[in-house]
Design a protein around this motif. Structure first.
Motif, short mmCIF file in Angstrom:
data_model
loop_
_atom_site.label_atom_id
_atom_site.label_comp_id
_atom_site.label_asym_id
_atom_site.label_seq_id
_atom_site.Cartn_x
_atom_site.Cartn_y
_atom_site.Cartn_z
N VAL A 1 0.86 -1.28 0.16
CA VAL A 1 -0.18 -0.02 -0.54
C VAL A 1 0.86 1.15 -0.22
N GLY A 2 1.93 1.73 -0.38
CA GLY A 2 2.98 2.51 -0.46
C GLY A 2 4.65 2.30 0.33
N GLN B 1 1.02 -5.72 -6.05
CA GLN B 1 0.85 -4.57 -6.57
C GLN B 1 -0.88 -4.07 -6.08
N PRO B 2 -1.59 -2.89 -6.37
CA PRO B 2 -2.85 -2.64 -5.73
C PRO B 2 -3.36 -3.58 -6.99
N GLN C 1 1.60 0.05 6.55
CA GLN C 1 2.02 1.37 5.96
C GLN C 1 2.74 1.71 7.09
N ASP D 1 -6.86 3.86 0.58
CA ASP D 1 -7.47 3.96 -1.22
C ASP D 1 -6.64 3.05 -2.18
N ARG D 2 -5.43 2.24 -2.03
CA ARG D 2 -4.53 1.69 -2.40
C ARG D 2 -5.10 -0.38 -2.42
N MET E 1 -8.22 -0.24 -3.59
CA MET E 1 -8.25 -1.31 -5.17
C MET E 1 -8.36 -2.61 -5.01
N SER E 2 -7.23 -3.30 -4.65
CA SER E 2 -7.35 -4.75 -4.28
C SER E 2 -8.59 -5.38 -3.40
#
Lengths: 370, 370
Positions: B141-142, B149-150, B176, B197-198, B201-202
């Motif tokens: 998630v970053g 990856q998301p 994170q 937010d990432r 997506m998943s």
């Protein structure tokens, strides 16, 4: 990546602290032979390897005794049969002085001191216990850490030691730790000479006072080639030369610019646990597996790869040029930037020879900071 | 210096890792009550304290289970009676998968995964052993560390888990870590929202695929106040909140700029071993007694003093303003800059209450990086 890297020590769980036994013996033999040739006694420091087995190899090679930074290291060494120790940092307060006397009952113990009240407490406790302790007066030769300032103070403390009637004046210590890793030989050489000039100021005062100084001790792995030329120290106390690290390997060993004639037996074996992107592999070694105080480790045999710390338990390996060539499950060997603090994270060395793990050497003094 | 500093824990040898038991309990109660109030389950991470006793206090306070980074930590927790664990880093290779299955025979074990081959190996080994293992798919998630990856990849891996017939899909992790210590609350808050937010997506892809995700796990001490507001994670895994450190204490906990409502129970007790000059005291704690990866420790109750690392086993204390007021034998308490890596240097906490040492809590998972 070479296929050999994937198959690195497949039966060893990771992260693991690896040690090439052949190279350890070579490093020990090399420094001992150079000290012998110069007619200077070697009293290796155990602070870097913290292993009674390696200490035994050093003694068998011809060392006159061992150095320890802390009492706890000395206790481990005495418990494992070593009998001649210099503790290179002051032992302060009755909790610790009692432990020192306990060691003095079993072994020949010298300890560094730089404070009059400390010497008085040591004398009074040694007298009451009937134990002989050798005192080594420390002079601050430029390190800015422990030690009296160069000049008359060392002789004054030496007189306190002698007049106490309960302690033996064993020698004087002048350790220039901050210079050991100075990369340029010329610069390190100038620094070591200046340090020895500071020590000479104290030695001259001791000579004038008619005080005999049995031992003049100091030196480390980086200053070694300079110390044996200057011949001012009568005992040398290098420690890192056995295991070496990326910082020492990058230093010059001579005015001609050659590197140290010492190999690199110490590595941290790590496994790739994730391949999040094409140009990055995550390995299972972070701050808790390889120390960061002297910077990042190097990746052995892969100068094209860079290690980046990625937290307590992870590192990232990235390719600086070309392909990464690492998949999940593959292994890499990392060369620590600082051997002392990396070794202190582990309970054992996985000792190998000719590419195969063959023994475990316990790191008995790991964590013995008291 | 106050006379109280000279007399700090006179019966405790130094350097020692000290822990205020009252403050530990307060910190545990505070985060549990806030998580309870938000209706979010707490699964504290043991990586920071590495102590089965502290883990027990967390469970008694209402935690649903524990998180471990490494298998070795989980083995220690299971050996000490804990029975519900999430391993938050991938477990790769047969040497480690065998150990994972062994744990799965004694406890409820979930493990993070982000690689198809790894999932296949886990499934095949779990099937052969007849052991149930829960798989938590990690999404990056970053953090830029482990995780897919998301986007659609998490759902693809989840399908592999389900179709294996031998593993249970336990949830999704989005951690994170790099944001936890961001000093400004506003900046941290923006970062945490972006990370969630990432993760979304998943999660959206998983929902579309009709895959039920029992648990959404992540979060740490720094993101905690944001995580309970966002309510996207169903389980939180903070670790450092129990012991705290100087870095976390310096962060904002709210948009109003207030600090964390968590006290500082963890310190390193050190003794002055040398007073080489008027404005400098040398203490017996260096890189081997307090970690440096997040900078120097602070001196407790003495904001006028600065700590400087002075090697493996020593630190220098210098006065920034006014008098040093420290003599040989005096004690200071240091507040580590990073609790996780400092705790990992010790075998035990010296636990105190009302200024007196009252218990020893072993740090059984110290050094368990495998």
């Amino acid at each position: 990546m070479t296929p050999a890297m994937q198959a690195l020590f497949p039966d060893v769980d990771t992260p693991a602290l690896m040690l090439d036994s052949t190279q350890v013996r070579k490093n020990i033999a090399l420094l001992q032979s150079r000290a012998d040739a110069a007619g200077i006694r070697l009293r290796p420091h155990v602070k870097a390897h913290k292993s009674s087995h390696i200490a035994r190899l050093q003694m068998e090679a011809g060392a006159v005794g061992l150095c320890c930074t802390k009492l706890g290291e000395a206790e481990v060494m005495v418990a494992n049969g070593h009998r001649d120790l210099l503790i290179t940092s002051p032992v302060v307060g009755m909790l610790k002085i009692e432990r020192l006397l306990q060691l003095g009952r079993a072994a020949s113990i010298q300890v560094v001191a730089d404070d009059e009240l400390n010497i008085r407490e040591l004398a009074s406790a040694a007298r009451a216990a009937g134990v002989d302790i050798g005192i080594v007066i420390e002079v601050d030769v430029g390190q800015g850490r422990c030690g009296v300032q160069p000049g008359p103070r060392a002789a004054e403390l030496a007189r306190h030691v002698i007049s106490s009637g309960a302690l033996t004046l064993a020698g004087v210590q002048g350790y220039q730790g901050g210079l050991q890793c100075t990369p340029l030989f010329s610069e390190r050489s100038i620094g070591v000479r200046a340090a020895m000039d500071r020590l000479a100021m104290s030695l001259e005062e001791l000579r004038r006072a008619g005080i005999t100084v049995p031992v003049i001790t100091g030196g480390g792995t980086g200053s070694f080639p300079i110390d044996i030329e200057l011949h001012q120290l009568t005992e040398l106390q290098p420690g890192s030369y056995v295991t070496m690290d990326a910082t020492y390997t990058a230093t010059e060993w001579s005015a001609a610019g050659s590197g140290p004639p010492l190999g690199q037996p110490l590595t941290v074996l790590a496994s790739v646990v994730s391949r999040p992107t094409r140009d990055k592999a995550i390995v299972d070694a972070g701050w808790k597996a390889v120390s960061s105080d002297a910077g990042v480790p190097r990746v052995k045999d892969r100068p094209d790869l860079r290690f980046e710390f990625a937290g307590d338990e992870h590192g990232a390996i990235v390719a600086m040029t070309g392909k990464l060539g690492l998949n999940v499950g593959d292994r890499v060997e990392l060369i620590p930037s600082h051997c002392d603090t990396t070794v202190n994270l582990y309970d054992k060395f996985v000792v190998h020879h000719a590419g195969r793990a063959e023994a475990i050497w316990p790191i008995e003094a790991r964590g013995k900071s008291q």
